[in-house]
Design an enzyme around this catalytic site. Structure first.
Site, PDB file in Angstrom:
ATOM      1  N   ASP A 112       0.821  -1.213   0.000  1.00 29.06           N
ATOM      2  CA  ASP A 112       0.000   0.000   0.000  1.00 29.06           C
ATOM      3  C   ASP A 112       0.853   1.260   0.000  1.00 29.06           C
ATOM      4  O   ASP A 112       2.058   1.211   0.234  1.00 29.06           O
ATOM      5  CB  ASP A 112      -0.980  -0.002   1.189  1.00 29.06           C
ATOM      6  CG  ASP A 112      -0.326  -0.357   2.516  1.00 29.06           C
ATOM      7  OD1 ASP A 112       0.905  -0.300   2.617  1.00 29.06           O
ATOM      8  OD2 ASP A 112      -1.064  -0.693   3.455  1.00 29.06           O
ATOM      9  N   ASN A 165      -7.839  -2.590  14.404  1.00 29.82           N
ATOM     10  CA  ASN A 165      -9.253  -2.800  14.050  1.00 29.82           C
ATOM     11  C   ASN A 165      -9.421  -3.944  13.041  1.00 29.82           C
ATOM     12  O   ASN A 165     -10.489  -4.115  12.462  1.00 29.82           O
ATOM     13  CB  ASN A 165      -9.870  -1.509  13.489  1.00 29.82           C
ATOM     14  CG  ASN A 165      -9.206  -1.059  12.191  1.00 29.82           C
ATOM     15  OD1 ASN A 165      -8.250  -1.675  11.729  1.00 29.82           O
ATOM     16  ND2 ASN A 165      -9.716   0.005  11.603  1.00 29.82           N
ATOM     17  N   HIS A 221      -7.654  -4.361  10.189  1.00 31.30           N
ATOM     18  CA  HIS A 221      -7.391  -4.086   8.774  1.00 31.30           C
ATOM     19  C   HIS A 221      -6.085  -4.716   8.302  1.00 31.30           C
ATOM     20  O   HIS A 221      -5.158  -4.922   9.073  1.00 31.30           O
ATOM     21  CB  HIS A 221      -7.441  -2.579   8.467  1.00 31.30           C
ATOM     22  CG  HIS A 221      -6.258  -1.778   8.922  1.00 31.30           C
ATOM     23  ND1 HIS A 221      -6.363  -0.756   9.844  1.00 31.30           N
ATOM     24  CD2 HIS A 221      -4.962  -1.809   8.574  1.00 31.30           C
ATOM     25  CE1 HIS A 221      -5.172  -0.218  10.032  1.00 31.30           C
ATOM     26  NE2 HIS A 221      -4.290  -0.833   9.275  1.00 31.30           N
ATOM     27  N   GLU A 244      -9.962  -1.493   5.172  1.00 26.90           N
ATOM     28  CA  GLU A 244     -10.487  -1.154   6.490  1.00 26.90           C
ATOM     29  C   GLU A 244     -11.848  -1.816   6.703  1.00 26.90           C
ATOM     30  O   GLU A 244     -12.528  -2.166   5.745  1.00 26.90           O
ATOM     31  CB  GLU A 244     -10.659   0.369   6.583  1.00 26.90           C
ATOM     32  CG  GLU A 244      -9.368   1.134   6.437  1.00 26.90           C
ATOM     33  CD  GLU A 244      -8.498   1.100   7.691  1.00 26.90           C
ATOM     34  OE1 GLU A 244      -9.009   0.728   8.760  1.00 26.90           O
ATOM     35  OE2 GLU A 244      -7.309   1.440   7.589  1.00 26.90           O
TER      36      GLU A 244
END
Ligand code: GLP
Length: 198
Positions: A45, A114, A116, A121
Site C-alpha cells: 500500500d 481494528n 485491517h 479497512e
C-alpha cells in the site's frame, strides 16, 4: 524463502511490526547469507497524493528499513504510485505487474488493531481510515500463494482473536484470511493471548 527460491516474488508490508524482521534480513544479507539479486517485491500500500520520494511515504519507509541494506535490483522493486494522476489506472497497472511477475509467492502482512490488512479497512469504520490511500485489495492478498501475518503486543490481541476465532466478516478484514489454505501467524504471547476465547 529466498534460499529455497532465489527468484521469489515477495509481497511486503510497512508499519512498525515487520521492522525487526527487515533488520534481520539486512543483517543476513550483510553476512552473505541472503541474496536478493533475483527477487522481486510488491509493497502492499501507499498513501495517495504524495510521491515515493516524500519522507512520509511507505516507499521511503521501505528504503530506510529494508531496500537500502539489501541487493534488490531497483527495477524489481514495485510500489503503488500515490502521485499517479489516475488512481484507478494506477491500481490496474499494479495488478497487471503482479500478474506479469507470476503472482506473489509470499505475502507478509501486519494487522491494524481494528483488523485491517493493507488499507482494507472494516466496512463500518470510515472515520478512522486515512483520507486517501492505494492498497492491494483483499482479493489480491488472498491470491498470494503463501501469507505470513505478523502481530505483536496486547493491542493486537483482540483483532487476532476475531481474525482467527471469529466468523469471516468484512468488519474484520483479516478474518477473510481464514479462506486461504496457507496462512501462518507469527505472534508474540501478548498478541496470541485471546485466541480461542469467545
Ligand atoms: C498501517 C498499514 C498496514 C499495517 C498497519 C499496522 O495501517 N497500512 O499495512 O499493517 O498499519 O501497523 P503497525 O505494524 O505499525 O502496527
Amino acid at each position: 524463502m529466498l534460499r529455497a527460491t532465489p527468484a521469489a516474488v515477495l509481497g511486503l508490508a510497512s508499519g512498525r511490526t515487520p521492522v525487526d524482521g527487515y533488520a534481520e534480513m539486512q543483517r543476513l544479507h550483510a553476512a552473505g547469507q541472503m541474496d536478493w539479486s533475483r527477487a522481486s517485491t510488491f509493497n502492499l500500500d501507499e498513501f495517495a497524493g504524495i510521491d515515493g520520494g516524500h519522507p512520509g511515504s511507505f516507499r521511503t519507509f521501505m528504503e530506510d528499513h529494508l531496500f537500502a541494506g539489501v541487493n534488490l535490483r531497483p527495477e524489481r522493486i514495485h510500489f503503488l504510485d500515490g502521485a499517479a494522476a489516475d488512481l484507478d489506472a494506477e491500481c490496474d497497472r499494479y495488478e497487471e505487474a503482479i500478474a506479469a511477475a507470476g503472482g506473489i509467492d509470499l505475502q507478509i502482512l501486519g494487522i491494524g488493531s481494528n483488523g485491517h490488512i493493507g488499507f482494507n479497512e472494516p466496512g463500518d469504520d470510515p472515520s478512522r481510515v486515512p483520507h486517501e490511500a492505494l492498497s492491494m485489495g483483499t482479493g489480491t492478498i488472498l491470491h498470494a500463494r503463501r501469507i505470513v501475518l505478523v502481530a505483536t503486543g496486547g493491542k493486537k490481541a483482540e483483532c487476532i482473536r476475531q481474525s482467527v476465532s471469529g466468523r469471516i466478516t468484512t468488519r474484520v478484514p483479516a478474518s477473510m484470511l481464514q479462506v486461504h489454505p496457507d496462512v501462518e501467524l507469527l505472534l508474540d504471547e501478548e498478541a496470541a493471548a485471546l485466541i480461542g476465547r469467545t
